[in-house]
Design a protein around this motif. Structure first.
Motif, PDB file in Angstrom:
ATOM      1  N   VAL A   1     -10.999  48.926  44.671  1.00 53.09           N
ATOM      2  CA  VAL A   1     -11.248  49.802  45.814  1.00 53.09           C
ATOM      3  C   VAL A   1     -10.751  49.133  47.090  1.00 53.09           C
ATOM      4  CG1 VAL A   1     -13.203  51.067  44.836  1.00 53.09           C
ATOM      5  CG2 VAL A   1     -13.627  48.967  46.119  1.00 53.09           C
ATOM      6  N   THR A   2     -10.504  49.959  48.087  1.00 51.16           N
ATOM      7  CA  THR A   2     -10.055  49.505  49.386  1.00 51.16           C
ATOM      8  C   THR A   2     -10.667  50.407  50.454  1.00 51.16           C
ATOM      9  OG1 THR A   2      -8.097  48.881  50.653  1.00 51.16           O
ATOM     10  CG2 THR A   2      -7.924  50.902  49.352  1.00 51.16           C
ATOM     11  N   ALA A   3     -10.471  50.083  51.698  1.00 48.36           N
ATOM     12  CA  ALA A   3     -10.930  50.907  52.830  1.00 48.36           C
ATOM     13  C   ALA A   3     -12.429  51.198  52.767  1.00 48.36           C
ATOM     14  CB  ALA A   3     -10.118  52.194  52.928  1.00 48.36           C
ATOM     15  N   LEU A   4     -13.223  50.175  52.490  1.00 44.03           N
ATOM     16  CA  LEU A   4     -14.683  50.327  52.467  1.00 44.03           C
ATOM     17  C   LEU A   4     -15.202  50.423  53.897  1.00 44.03           C
ATOM     18  CD1 LEU A   4     -17.432  50.205  50.944  1.00 44.03           C
ATOM     19  CD2 LEU A   4     -17.321  47.712  51.250  1.00 44.03           C
ATOM     20  N   GLN A   5     -16.039  51.420  54.154  1.00 42.56           N
ATOM     21  CA  GLN A   5     -16.630  51.580  55.477  1.00 42.56           C
ATOM     22  C   GLN A   5     -17.884  52.437  55.371  1.00 42.56           C
ATOM     23  OE1 GLN A   5     -13.676  53.477  57.900  1.00 42.56           O
ATOM     24  NE2 GLN A   5     -14.056  55.486  57.067  1.00 42.56           N
ATOM     25  N   PRO A   6     -18.766  52.328  56.371  1.00 40.73           N
ATOM     26  CA  PRO A   6     -19.941  53.204  56.356  1.00 40.73           C
ATOM     27  C   PRO A   6     -19.516  54.654  56.580  1.00 40.73           C
ATOM     28  CG  PRO A   6     -19.956  51.784  58.312  1.00 40.73           C
ATOM     29  CD  PRO A   6     -18.774  51.401  57.496  1.00 40.73           C
ATOM     30  N   THR A   7     -20.216  55.580  55.969  1.00 36.55           N
ATOM     31  CA  THR A   7     -19.995  56.996  56.244  1.00 36.55           C
ATOM     32  C   THR A   7     -20.616  57.252  57.603  1.00 36.55           C
ATOM     33  OG1 THR A   7     -20.117  57.478  53.879  1.00 36.55           O
ATOM     34  CG2 THR A   7     -20.389  59.338  55.385  1.00 36.55           C
ATOM     35  N   ASP A   8     -19.780  57.429  58.623  1.00 41.92           N
ATOM     36  CA  ASP A   8     -20.253  57.434  60.002  1.00 41.92           C
ATOM     37  C   ASP A   8     -19.474  58.447  60.829  1.00 41.92           C
ATOM     38  OD1 ASP A   8     -21.575  56.744  62.316  1.00 41.92           O
ATOM     39  OD2 ASP A   8     -20.643  54.774  62.515  1.00 41.92           O
ATOM     40  N   THR A   9     -19.984  59.670  60.868  1.00 42.67           N
ATOM     41  CA  THR A   9     -19.367  60.740  61.647  1.00 42.67           C
ATOM     42  C   THR A   9     -20.418  61.331  62.584  1.00 42.67           C
ATOM     43  OG1 THR A   9     -19.965  62.448  60.037  1.00 42.67           O
ATOM     44  CG2 THR A   9     -17.841  61.325  59.700  1.00 42.67           C
TER      45      THR A   9
ATOM     46  N   TRP B   1     -21.988  54.461  52.121  1.00 38.59           N
ATOM     47  CA  TRP B   1     -20.670  53.916  52.416  1.00 38.59           C
ATOM     48  C   TRP B   1     -19.645  54.700  51.608  1.00 38.59           C
ATOM     49  CZ3 TRP B   1     -19.767  49.192  55.229  1.00 38.59           C
ATOM     50  CH2 TRP B   1     -20.934  48.673  55.818  1.00 38.59           C
ATOM     51  N   GLU B   2     -18.386  54.519  51.934  1.00 38.50           N
ATOM     52  CA  GLU B   2     -17.311  55.166  51.187  1.00 38.50           C
ATOM     53  C   GLU B   2     -16.136  54.211  51.058  1.00 38.50           C
ATOM     54  OE1 GLU B   2     -15.257  57.770  54.706  1.00 38.50           O
ATOM     55  OE2 GLU B   2     -17.129  58.520  53.874  1.00 38.50           O
ATOM     56  N   ALA B   3     -15.334  54.447  50.024  1.00 37.95           N
ATOM     57  CA  ALA B   3     -14.140  53.634  49.767  1.00 37.95           C
ATOM     58  C   ALA B   3     -13.123  54.495  49.037  1.00 37.95           C
ATOM     59  CB  ALA B   3     -14.508  52.401  48.940  1.00 37.95           C
ATOM     60  N   LYS B   4     -11.908  53.976  48.921  1.00 38.59           N
ATOM     61  CA  LYS B   4     -10.841  54.660  48.187  1.00 38.59           C
ATOM     62  C   LYS B   4     -10.397  53.783  47.034  1.00 38.59           C
ATOM     63  CE  LYS B   4      -8.925  57.212  52.044  1.00 38.59           C
ATOM     64  NZ  LYS B   4      -7.813  57.361  52.964  1.00 38.59           N
ATOM     65  N   GLY B   5      -9.973  54.425  45.965  1.00 38.81           N
ATOM     66  CA  GLY B   5      -9.398  53.688  44.845  1.00 38.81           C
ATOM     67  C   GLY B   5      -8.132  52.991  45.306  1.00 38.81           C
ATOM     68  N   ALA B   6      -7.991  51.717  44.983  1.00 38.73           N
ATOM     69  CA  ALA B   6      -6.847  50.931  45.444  1.00 38.73           C
ATOM     70  C   ALA B   6      -5.527  51.463  44.884  1.00 38.73           C
ATOM     71  CB  ALA B   6      -7.027  49.465  45.081  1.00 38.73           C
ATOM     72  N   GLU B   7      -5.525  51.893  43.639  1.00 36.87           N
ATOM     73  CA  GLU B   7      -4.293  52.382  43.006  1.00 36.87           C
ATOM     74  C   GLU B   7      -4.184  53.902  43.029  1.00 36.87           C
ATOM     75  OE1 GLU B   7      -1.934  50.235  41.949  1.00 36.87           O
ATOM     76  OE2 GLU B   7      -3.244  48.613  42.626  1.00 36.87           O
ATOM     77  N   SER B   8      -5.319  54.603  43.102  1.00 39.91           N
ATOM     78  CA  SER B   8      -5.318  56.055  42.935  1.00 39.91           C
ATOM     79  C   SER B   8      -5.655  56.847  44.195  1.00 39.91           C
ATOM     80  CB  SER B   8      -6.348  56.435  41.874  1.00 39.91           C
ATOM     81  OG  SER B   8      -7.655  56.135  42.349  1.00 39.91           O
ATOM     82  N   SER B   9      -6.175  56.211  45.209  1.00 40.36           N
ATOM     83  CA  SER B   9      -6.675  56.870  46.420  1.00 40.36           C
ATOM     84  C   SER B   9      -7.839  57.819  46.146  1.00 40.36           C
ATOM     85  CB  SER B   9      -5.558  57.616  47.156  1.00 40.36           C
ATOM     86  OG  SER B   9      -4.604  56.694  47.625  1.00 40.36           O
ATOM     87  N   THR B  10      -8.498  57.673  44.996  1.00 40.94           N
ATOM     88  CA  THR B  10      -9.698  58.448  44.696  1.00 40.94           C
ATOM     89  C   THR B  10     -10.762  58.110  45.732  1.00 40.94           C
ATOM     90  OG1 THR B  10      -9.235  58.397  42.323  1.00 40.94           O
ATOM     91  CG2 THR B  10     -11.518  58.846  42.975  1.00 40.94           C
TER      92      THR B  10
ATOM     93  N   ALA C   1     -17.569  58.334  47.454  1.00 44.60           N
ATOM     94  CA  ALA C   1     -18.519  58.575  48.541  1.00 44.60           C
ATOM     95  C   ALA C   1     -19.926  58.304  48.032  1.00 44.60           C
ATOM     96  CB  ALA C   1     -18.389  60.015  49.029  1.00 44.60           C
ATOM     97  N   GLY C   2     -20.853  58.166  48.967  1.00 47.17           N
ATOM     98  CA  GLY C   2     -22.248  57.938  48.599  1.00 47.17           C
ATOM     99  C   GLY C   2     -22.509  56.572  48.000  1.00 47.17           C
ATOM    100  N   ILE C   3     -21.708  55.585  48.371  1.00 52.37           N
ATOM    101  CA  ILE C   3     -21.879  54.223  47.851  1.00 52.37           C
ATOM    102  C   ILE C   3     -23.121  53.600  48.469  1.00 52.37           C
ATOM    103  CG2 ILE C   3     -20.870  51.909  47.790  1.00 52.37           C
ATOM    104  CD1 ILE C   3     -18.096  53.259  47.805  1.00 52.37           C
ATOM    105  N   ASP C   4     -23.985  53.045  47.620  1.00 49.97           N
ATOM    106  CA  ASP C   4     -25.215  52.385  48.055  1.00 49.97           C
ATOM    107  C   ASP C   4     -25.038  50.882  47.864  1.00 49.97           C
ATOM    108  OD1 ASP C   4     -27.762  51.440  48.524  1.00 49.97           O
ATOM    109  OD2 ASP C   4     -28.715  52.606  46.928  1.00 49.97           O
ATOM    110  N   LEU C   5     -25.032  50.134  48.965  1.00 50.89           N
ATOM    111  CA  LEU C   5     -24.842  48.683  48.899  1.00 50.89           C
ATOM    112  C   LEU C   5     -26.156  47.909  48.987  1.00 50.89           C
ATOM    113  CD1 LEU C   5     -21.672  48.264  51.145  1.00 50.89           C
ATOM    114  CD2 LEU C   5     -21.803  48.511  48.666  1.00 50.89           C
ATOM    115  N   SER C   6     -27.282  48.613  49.002  1.00 50.37           N
ATOM    116  CA  SER C   6     -28.571  47.954  49.212  1.00 50.37           C
ATOM    117  C   SER C   6     -28.971  47.025  48.062  1.00 50.37           C
ATOM    118  CB  SER C   6     -29.678  48.985  49.458  1.00 50.37           C
ATOM    119  OG  SER C   6     -29.843  49.822  48.333  1.00 50.37           O
TER     120      SER C   6
END
Length: 160
Positions: free
Chosen positions: A13-21, A116-125, A128-133
């Protein structure tokens, strides 16, 4: 300036960031300490980058305004940059998520509440809804037929 720094091993995965809008703000949750008397607030405090609060006795505003119950000083903090995306790299190197301008207080510990959210490094999938707790996250990328993960997560809040 104080930064929230994330160190993690991103696999697939790449582009990990909080879901923040504006519609779905991320509430950054910290332990806060007064710089005047060094009292640590007994509870976690949360704020987001879209809300502004008036600072008593000032014409300014901040994302977070806090009055220390021990010394009665009023302190504030505002998110001035971010959220930044975290990219895969050397897992021993931390990356800034947000930068904050803190006046009279320090954030001494971060709790990753929220999604949090991220994209698949190879697929751009989009994941969403990633829980890092729990300190780790695992999923499966259907497009690449590979497991993806975020592991060895550590947080640092420090001056930069």
């Amino acid at each position: 300036m104080i930064s929230l720094i994330l160190t993690a091993d991103l696999e697939g995965v790449t582009a990990l960031q909080p879901t923040d809008t504006p519609e779905n703000p991320y509430f950054y949750t910290f332990r806060v300490q007064c710089n005047s008397c060094h009292e640590v607030h007994p509870n976690w405090v949360s704020f987001n980058r879209f809300e502004q609060h008036e600072i008593p006795g000032s014409r300014g505003e901040a994302n977070f305004v806090w009055k220390c119950r021990l010394c009665t000083q009023t302190h504030s903090a505002s998110i001035i940059a971010g959220p930044n995306t975290v990219q895969p790299q050397d897992k021993r190197k931390g990356q800034k998520v947000i930068d904050m301008d803190c006046r009279g207080l320090e954030f001494i510990e971060f709790k990753p509440d929220g999604e949090w959210e991220a994209k698949g490094a190879e697929s751009s999938t989009l994941f969403a809804g990633i829980d890092l707790s729990d300190g780790e996250w695992y999923d499966y990328d259907e497009k690449t037929s590979e497991e993806v993960s975020i592991k060895e997560i550590s947080w640092d809040v420090g001056r930069t």
